[in-house]
Design a protein around this motif. Sequence first.
Motif, mmCIF file in Angstrom:
data_model
loop_
_atom_site.group_PDB
_atom_site.id
_atom_site.type_symbol
_atom_site.label_atom_id
_atom_site.label_comp_id
_atom_site.label_asym_id
_atom_site.label_seq_id
_atom_site.Cartn_x
_atom_site.Cartn_y
_atom_site.Cartn_z
ATOM 1 N N PHE B 34 0.838 -1.193 0.000
ATOM 2 C CA PHE B 34 0.000 0.000 0.000
ATOM 3 C C PHE B 34 0.873 1.244 0.000
ATOM 4 O O PHE B 34 1.956 1.268 0.584
ATOM 5 C CB PHE B 34 -0.889 0.012 1.247
ATOM 6 C CG PHE B 34 -1.699 -1.248 1.420
ATOM 7 C CD1 PHE B 34 -1.192 -2.326 2.123
ATOM 8 C CD2 PHE B 34 -2.968 -1.354 0.882
ATOM 9 C CE1 PHE B 34 -1.926 -3.493 2.286
ATOM 10 C CE2 PHE B 34 -3.712 -2.507 1.035
ATOM 11 C CZ PHE B 34 -3.188 -3.576 1.737
ATOM 12 N N TRP B 35 0.349 2.277 -0.631
ATOM 13 C CA TRP B 35 0.945 3.600 -0.541
ATOM 14 C C TRP B 35 -0.082 4.544 0.069
ATOM 15 O O TRP B 35 -1.228 4.629 -0.405
ATOM 16 C CB TRP B 35 1.367 4.114 -1.916
ATOM 17 C CG TRP B 35 2.632 3.499 -2.417
ATOM 18 C CD1 TRP B 35 2.757 2.481 -3.314
ATOM 19 C CD2 TRP B 35 3.965 3.870 -2.044
ATOM 20 N NE1 TRP B 35 4.082 2.184 -3.516
ATOM 21 C CE2 TRP B 35 4.846 3.016 -2.758
ATOM 22 C CE3 TRP B 35 4.503 4.830 -1.189
ATOM 23 C CZ2 TRP B 35 6.233 3.109 -2.633
ATOM 24 C CZ3 TRP B 35 5.879 4.917 -1.063
ATOM 25 C CH2 TRP B 35 6.726 4.063 -1.789
ATOM 26 N N TYR B 36 0.357 5.236 1.119
ATOM 27 C CA TYR B 36 -0.464 6.237 1.774
ATOM 28 C C TYR B 36 0.214 7.598 1.611
ATOM 29 O O TYR B 36 1.439 7.706 1.628
ATOM 30 C CB TYR B 36 -0.613 5.943 3.268
ATOM 31 C CG TYR B 36 -1.545 4.796 3.595
ATOM 32 C CD1 TYR B 36 -1.103 3.483 3.543
ATOM 33 C CD2 TYR B 36 -2.870 5.037 3.965
ATOM 34 C CE1 TYR B 36 -1.958 2.431 3.848
ATOM 35 C CE2 TYR B 36 -3.725 3.994 4.274
ATOM 36 C CZ TYR B 36 -3.264 2.698 4.215
ATOM 37 O OH TYR B 36 -4.112 1.656 4.512
ATOM 38 N N GLU B 45 -3.728 8.782 4.160
ATOM 39 C CA GLU B 45 -4.805 8.605 3.192
ATOM 40 C C GLU B 45 -4.333 7.611 2.141
ATOM 41 O O GLU B 45 -3.292 7.802 1.517
ATOM 42 C CB GLU B 45 -5.129 9.957 2.546
ATOM 43 C CG GLU B 45 -6.084 9.912 1.385
ATOM 44 C CD GLU B 45 -6.093 11.225 0.625
ATOM 45 O OE1 GLU B 45 -6.961 11.387 -0.243
ATOM 46 O OE2 GLU B 45 -5.217 12.075 0.866
ATOM 47 N N LEU B 46 -5.096 6.541 1.947
ATOM 48 C CA LEU B 46 -4.728 5.533 0.962
ATOM 49 C C LEU B 46 -4.792 6.100 -0.451
ATOM 50 O O LEU B 46 -5.796 6.702 -0.838
ATOM 51 C CB LEU B 46 -5.675 4.341 1.064
ATOM 52 C CG LEU B 46 -5.415 3.204 0.082
ATOM 53 C CD1 LEU B 46 -4.150 2.451 0.465
ATOM 54 C CD2 LEU B 46 -6.608 2.257 0.035
ATOM 55 N N ILE B 47 -3.723 5.915 -1.228
ATOM 56 C CA ILE B 47 -3.755 6.355 -2.616
ATOM 57 C C ILE B 47 -3.608 5.207 -3.608
ATOM 58 O O ILE B 47 -4.131 5.276 -4.714
ATOM 59 C CB ILE B 47 -2.714 7.456 -2.916
ATOM 60 C CG1 ILE B 47 -1.305 7.041 -2.488
ATOM 61 C CG2 ILE B 47 -3.093 8.763 -2.242
ATOM 62 C CD1 ILE B 47 -0.245 8.015 -2.942
ATOM 63 N N MET B 48 -2.905 4.144 -3.223
ATOM 64 C CA MET B 48 -2.732 3.015 -4.146
ATOM 65 C C MET B 48 -2.523 1.737 -3.353
ATOM 66 O O MET B 48 -1.956 1.773 -2.255
ATOM 67 C CB MET B 48 -1.504 3.205 -5.044
ATOM 68 C CG MET B 48 -1.605 4.275 -6.095
ATOM 69 S SD MET B 48 -2.679 3.815 -7.455
ATOM 70 C CE MET B 48 -1.708 2.539 -8.263
ATOM 71 N N LEU B 88 3.938 7.188 2.575
ATOM 72 C CA LEU B 88 4.216 6.037 3.422
ATOM 73 C C LEU B 88 3.984 4.759 2.641
ATOM 74 O O LEU B 88 2.910 4.557 2.062
ATOM 75 C CB LEU B 88 3.302 6.048 4.654
ATOM 76 C CG LEU B 88 3.390 7.283 5.553
ATOM 77 C CD1 LEU B 88 2.231 7.295 6.537
ATOM 78 C CD2 LEU B 88 4.708 7.306 6.293
ATOM 79 N N CYS B 89 4.974 3.894 2.655
ATOM 80 C CA CYS B 89 4.846 2.556 2.088
ATOM 81 C C CYS B 89 4.442 1.616 3.219
ATOM 82 O O CYS B 89 4.962 1.710 4.331
ATOM 83 C CB CYS B 89 6.190 2.145 1.490
ATOM 84 S SG CYS B 89 6.303 0.438 0.933
ATOM 85 N N ALA B 90 3.496 0.718 2.956
ATOM 86 C CA ALA B 90 3.048 -0.229 3.975
ATOM 87 C C ALA B 90 2.888 -1.608 3.359
ATOM 88 O O ALA B 90 2.479 -1.748 2.212
ATOM 89 C CB ALA B 90 1.740 0.240 4.609
ATOM 90 N N GLY B 98 -2.816 -9.327 8.153
ATOM 91 C CA GLY B 98 -3.781 -8.401 8.712
ATOM 92 C C GLY B 98 -3.160 -7.150 9.279
ATOM 93 O O GLY B 98 -3.839 -6.147 9.431
ATOM 94 N N LYS B 99 -1.897 -7.168 9.631
ATOM 95 C CA LYS B 99 -1.256 -5.994 10.213
ATOM 96 C C LYS B 99 -0.380 -5.320 9.168
ATOM 97 O O LYS B 99 0.269 -5.961 8.373
ATOM 98 C CB LYS B 99 -0.369 -6.400 11.400
ATOM 99 C CG LYS B 99 -1.109 -7.045 12.537
ATOM 100 C CD LYS B 99 -0.170 -7.277 13.716
ATOM 101 C CE LYS B 99 0.871 -8.318 13.392
ATOM 102 N NZ LYS B 99 1.752 -8.575 14.566
ATOM 103 N N LEU B 100 -0.396 -3.994 9.197
ATOM 104 C CA LEU B 100 0.462 -3.241 8.310
ATOM 105 C C LEU B 100 1.781 -2.929 8.999
ATOM 106 O O LEU B 100 1.794 -2.568 10.174
ATOM 107 C CB LEU B 100 -0.188 -1.921 7.907
ATOM 108 C CG LEU B 100 -1.291 -1.950 6.848
ATOM 109 C CD1 LEU B 100 -1.884 -0.562 6.678
ATOM 110 C CD2 LEU B 100 -0.754 -2.467 5.541
#
Lengths: 111, 112
Positions: B34-36, B45-48, B88-90, B98-100
Amino acid sequence: DAGITQSPRYKITETGRQVTLMCHQTWSHSYMFWYRQDLGHGLRLIYYSAAADITDKGEVPDGYVVSRSKTENFPLTLESATRSQTSVYFCASSAENQPQHFGDGTRLSIL
Amino acid sequence: QKEVEQNSGPLSVPEGAIASLNCTYSDRGSQSFFWYRQYSGKSPELIMFIYSNGDKEDGRFTAQLNKASQYVSLLIRDSQPSDSATYLCAVTGGTSYGKLTFGQGTILTVHP
């Protein structure tokens, strides 16, 4: 409106006091999470919950207590606040293996 | 070794340029990425998000995933001053289902 709500948005308290941060979501997401964000440390997971009555520790759980009696609520309690717990706290929720969505955060200052 | 690593920046690009943000992760079993975007004083905020190897495009944003190299990137085309934020990369899945796990974030500045 559907979403995730944190309260209070700002809180100032003193060392040794108990303080509870609230988190409420209306999506019926099974997963809920608490993070703290500090300069130099990024976002760190405190506790998470996979469902009502199921909680587990994250990376930095010491000094915090959580409960999840209802799916929509996930309060975080600092039982005896310390200055090192001054931080910005974010709650998040997600469906299983889906992206997490964050609340607006609580800025907590402990004097 | 940190589980998710990002260059902290700041990364400065001129308006209209392509901004390239990079992230590496250590858990080879990781499944979701994920990218926030986080503006100063705001929540992430989630973007991708991307699950499979290759590219995923959404408007001006492209996420790229290479699981063999344990590398995920975010490209922002036609960068705008409003893109100035911390990215932020997650990562989740594998041993942390389940956990980032978040990287520390890359500060991006787009200057006019």
